[in-house]
Design an enzyme around this catalytic site. Structure first.
Site, PDB file in Angstrom:
ATOM      1  N   GLY A 129       3.599 -46.699   5.257  1.00  0.00           N
ATOM      2  CA  GLY A 129       3.720 -47.700   5.805  1.00  0.00           C
ATOM      3  C   GLY A 129       2.738 -48.590   6.669  1.00  0.00           C
ATOM      4  N   GLN A 130       1.534 -47.939   6.930  1.00  0.00           N
ATOM      5  CA  GLN A 130       0.714 -48.513   7.672  1.00  0.00           C
ATOM      6  C   GLN A 130       0.085 -50.002   7.446  1.00  0.00           C
ATOM      7  OE1 GLN A 130       0.276 -45.609   6.240  1.00  0.00           O
ATOM      8  NE2 GLN A 130      -0.186 -44.057   7.722  1.00  0.00           N
ATOM      9  N   LYS A 131      -0.086 -50.782   8.500  1.00  0.00           N
ATOM     10  CA  LYS A 131      -0.309 -52.123   8.243  1.00  0.00           C
ATOM     11  C   LYS A 131      -1.595 -52.493   7.191  1.00  0.00           C
ATOM     12  CE  LYS A 131      -0.719 -56.568  10.677  1.00  0.00           C
ATOM     13  NZ  LYS A 131      -0.928 -57.243  12.297  1.00  0.00           N
ATOM     14  N   SER A 132      -2.457 -51.605   7.212  1.00  0.00           N
ATOM     15  CA  SER A 132      -3.430 -51.567   6.017  1.00  0.00           C
ATOM     16  C   SER A 132      -3.140 -51.412   4.831  1.00  0.00           C
ATOM     17  CB  SER A 132      -4.633 -50.720   6.526  1.00  0.00           C
ATOM     18  OG  SER A 132      -4.205 -49.529   6.740  1.00  0.00           O
ATOM     19  N   LEU A 133      -2.029 -50.641   4.760  1.00  0.00           N
ATOM     20  CA  LEU A 133      -1.616 -50.143   3.319  1.00  0.00           C
ATOM     21  C   LEU A 133      -0.424 -51.287   2.652  1.00  0.00           C
ATOM     22  CD1 LEU A 133      -0.983 -46.630   3.669  1.00  0.00           C
ATOM     23  CD2 LEU A 133      -3.087 -47.681   2.707  1.00  0.00           C
TER      24      LEU A 133
END
Length: 247
Positions: A129-133
């Site tokens: 759920g990281q912003k980059s993903l």
């Protein structure tokens, strides 16, 4: 064999007296030629019938195989677990599977587990759920039966981000009709919001405004396992009622 029958091979294709193309020339008395032509024509029709019967049998067997595979897979569900980073998605998956949850690393990509529960085969995709993903989430939408959205109940500062991401997901065409289960996780932590507080419009997430999907919110703790089973059971019941035919 051809010489015994009075036939002669030829490299060119010519028409016989019966009007069909053949690879040889019929020579001999008229009666012999007529009988031979009839035999050749009969053999040709028999071969055509056998070919048709073969392909018909092959098609029937192929159709039965497909139906058997469909029957075999009729109790299979695909669940997609999403949420912001550090919401507890992987911990929930591991706890539900009976694994140790004392040490959990951030998911840099995805985890997939296939579990058996209540006679259903569950293919569960846990995506980072990281912003980059988050831009890659769309790669996992196909054929999703149930969407599990995990909320960190103790992270009040990111509830607005949580609402925006969930709202965008519910507009996705490939997730249309998917059952939505919201896990209000980390209920064991002091200061965490209750599931009722999270669903209220005044506290941003505004679940009561969702009209496009069947949904349910369940307060849970991934660490203790509280309410994980009841949430998953509700999800399976709703999906089964929607997509499976009752015998």
């Amino acid at each position: 064999m051809l010489q015994t029958l009075g036939l002669q091979n030829t490299k060119t294709r010519r028409r016989s007296r019966r009007g069909f193309k053949c690879g040889f020339i019929l020579r001999g008395p008229p009666i012999f030629i007529q009988k031979t032509a009839c035999v050749l024509l009969l053999n040709r029709r028999v071969c055509a019938y056998n070919n048709a019967a073969f392909y018909s049998q092959t098609f029937t067997m192929g159709l039965l195989t497909i139906l058997k595979k469909m029957k075999h897979k009729e109790r299979e569900m695909r669940l997609l677990m999403l949420g912001l980073d550090n919401a507890g998605k992987t911990t929930i998956l591991k706890k539900f599977n009976g694994e140790d949850v004392s040490t959990i690393s951030p998911t840099l990509g995805f985890n997939i587990k296939t579990l058996e529960h209540r006679g259903f085969k569950l293919n569960i995709w846990d995506v980072g759920g990281q912003k980059s993903l988050r831009s890659y989430w769309r790669n996992y939408f196909e054929s999703t039966d149930g969407l599990v959205w995990v909320v960190d109940s103790a992270d009040r500062l990111r509830l607005e981000d949580c609402r925006k991401e969930l709202s965008a997901l519910l507009l996705e065409e490939r997730l249309a009709g998917a059952t939505l289960l919201v896990f209000a996780n980390k209920q064991d932590l002091p200061g965490s919001l209750s599931k009722d507080a999270i669903r209220e419009a005044s506290l941003v997430l505004a679940l009561d405004e969702i009209k496009t999907h069947h949904w349910c919110i369940v307060g849970c703790s991934a660490v203790t396992g509280e309410n994980l089973l009841s949430g998953v059971d509700w999800l399976l019941d709703d999906i089964a009622a929607r997509i499976f035919t009752v015998d």
